[in-house]
Write a protein that holds these residues in place. Structure first.
Motif, mmCIF file in Angstrom:
data_model
loop_
_atom_site.group_PDB
_atom_site.id
_atom_site.type_symbol
_atom_site.label_atom_id
_atom_site.label_comp_id
_atom_site.label_asym_id
_atom_site.label_seq_id
_atom_site.Cartn_x
_atom_site.Cartn_y
_atom_site.Cartn_z
ATOM 1 N N THR A 85 15.566 6.434 41.117
ATOM 2 C CA THR A 85 16.573 7.417 40.688
ATOM 3 C C THR A 85 17.126 8.228 41.856
ATOM 4 O OG1 THR A 85 14.810 8.997 40.205
ATOM 5 C CG2 THR A 85 15.596 7.625 38.389
ATOM 6 N N GLY A 86 16.439 8.214 42.995
ATOM 7 C CA GLY A 86 16.913 8.917 44.187
ATOM 8 C C GLY A 86 16.540 10.398 44.179
ATOM 9 N N PRO A 87 16.715 11.025 45.325
ATOM 10 C CA PRO A 87 17.082 10.405 46.610
ATOM 11 C C PRO A 87 15.948 9.543 47.166
ATOM 12 C CG PRO A 87 16.546 12.706 46.927
ATOM 13 C CD PRO A 87 16.527 12.483 45.436
ATOM 14 N N LEU A 88 16.221 8.836 48.246
ATOM 15 C CA LEU A 88 15.261 7.878 48.785
ATOM 16 C C LEU A 88 13.916 8.519 49.085
ATOM 17 C CD1 LEU A 88 14.477 5.105 49.854
ATOM 18 C CD2 LEU A 88 15.578 5.703 52.035
ATOM 19 N N ARG A 89 13.922 9.680 49.716
ATOM 20 C CA ARG A 89 12.645 10.305 50.073
ATOM 21 C C ARG A 89 11.791 10.547 48.826
ATOM 22 N NH1 ARG A 89 10.212 15.381 50.577
ATOM 23 N NH2 ARG A 89 8.768 15.537 52.367
ATOM 24 N N ALA A 90 12.407 11.048 47.770
ATOM 25 C CA ALA A 90 11.654 11.319 46.539
ATOM 26 C C ALA A 90 11.131 10.017 45.927
ATOM 27 C CB ALA A 90 12.539 12.054 45.540
ATOM 28 N N ASP A 91 11.946 8.949 45.975
ATOM 29 C CA ASP A 91 11.493 7.666 45.427
ATOM 30 C C ASP A 91 10.313 7.114 46.216
ATOM 31 O OD1 ASP A 91 13.420 7.732 43.465
ATOM 32 O OD2 ASP A 91 14.792 6.365 44.486
ATOM 33 N N LEU A 92 10.368 7.224 47.534
ATOM 34 C CA LEU A 92 9.264 6.720 48.357
ATOM 35 C C LEU A 92 7.978 7.500 48.096
ATOM 36 C CD1 LEU A 92 11.135 6.151 51.738
ATOM 37 C CD2 LEU A 92 10.251 4.380 50.192
ATOM 38 N N ILE A 93 8.094 8.799 47.953
ATOM 39 C CA ILE A 93 6.911 9.615 47.662
ATOM 40 C C ILE A 93 6.331 9.230 46.304
ATOM 41 C CG2 ILE A 93 6.150 11.966 47.104
ATOM 42 C CD1 ILE A 93 8.023 12.950 49.338
ATOM 43 N N ALA A 94 7.203 9.081 45.294
ATOM 44 C CA ALA A 94 6.733 8.716 43.955
ATOM 45 C C ALA A 94 6.074 7.336 43.964
ATOM 46 C CB ALA A 94 7.899 8.747 42.972
ATOM 47 N N TRP A 95 6.652 6.396 44.707
ATOM 48 C CA TRP A 95 6.110 5.037 44.782
ATOM 49 C C TRP A 95 4.732 5.022 45.446
ATOM 50 C CZ3 TRP A 95 6.509 1.951 49.588
ATOM 51 C CH2 TRP A 95 6.047 0.645 49.434
#
Length: 221
Positions: A85-95
């Motif tokens: 869903t973005g932004p990229l930094r938040a997606d990477l942290i969630a992943w």
């Protein structure tokens, strides 16, 4: 040769299971066995008894307990959504948080067990050999979604760059155990993943390193 573990009256009374129904029952039984006895004491025979299945039903699908345990680890998280869903930094942290949470459960027990066996005997498979590449597949989806949003993702990330975030997460888990600190995950994203996987935009500054006392005792790796 023995025909396998004794079949209980309860298992004889069950309707005959086939295909995905039987496979799911076996994988659920594997997870339950792991929770009860751990990876070192896990046996195909024990899983067969718990599942109410013949052990040869298991061997037809998985050649040994390592392959069975790895399949059970994937089975646990088949429906896990990939954050895009973005932004990229938040997606990477969630992943990475998802990965850390997996390591705190049966998947972490399996990973430690496989790695321990492979270190003792070169004939045993490593976790990497049994991997289905889901981590890289998920990261590719995350990066594609970020690129579609116009974020400055590199066009063709190097193979090692794609593997580095999860590798650092696993090293921290193996050396410190669970739970993995949120600050450690942020450090992996800010200091490793984003520099490797995105292009620097004009005027942008690299992130400030996270102080070691926030990450935990000792360095990240």
């Amino acid at each position: 040769m023995d025909a396998g573990p004794a079949v209980t009256a309860a298992s004889r009374a069950r309707p005959r299971r086939r295909g995905a129904v039987l496979e799911n029952a076996i994988l659920d039984a594997t997870v339950a066995e792991l929770a009860e006895v751990g990876y070192a004491a896990l046996t195909v025979e024990g899983v067969a008894r718990r599942a109410g299945a013949g052990k040869y039903s298991l061997y037809r699908r998985w050649p040994d307990k390592a392959a069975l345990a790895m399949a059970a680890a994937y089975h646990l998280h088949d429906d896990e959504p990939v954050p895009t869903t973005g932004p990229l930094r938040a997606d990477l942290i969630a992943w990475l948080r998802q990965g850390a949470d997996r390591m705190a459960g049966p998947a972490g027990e399996i990973y430690r067990g496989l790695l321990s066996e492979s270190l003792v005997s070169q004939d045993r498979p490593t976790p990497g050999l049994l991997s289905r590449g889901r981590g890289v597949t998920a990261l590719t989806r995350i990066l594609d979604a970020a690129r579609d949003r116009g974020e400055p993702v590199v066009d063709a990330p190097a193979g090692q760059a794609m593997q580095a975030p999860q590798a650092l997460l696993r090293i921290d888990f193996l050396t410190r155990g669970a739970p993995v600190a949120d600050a450690l995950i942020e450090a992996i994203v800010d200091e490793v993943a984003l520099p490797l996987l995105t292009r620097r935009t004009p005027g942008s500054r690299p992130p400030e390193p996270i102080p070691p006392d926030r990450v935990g005792a000792g360095p990240i790796v």
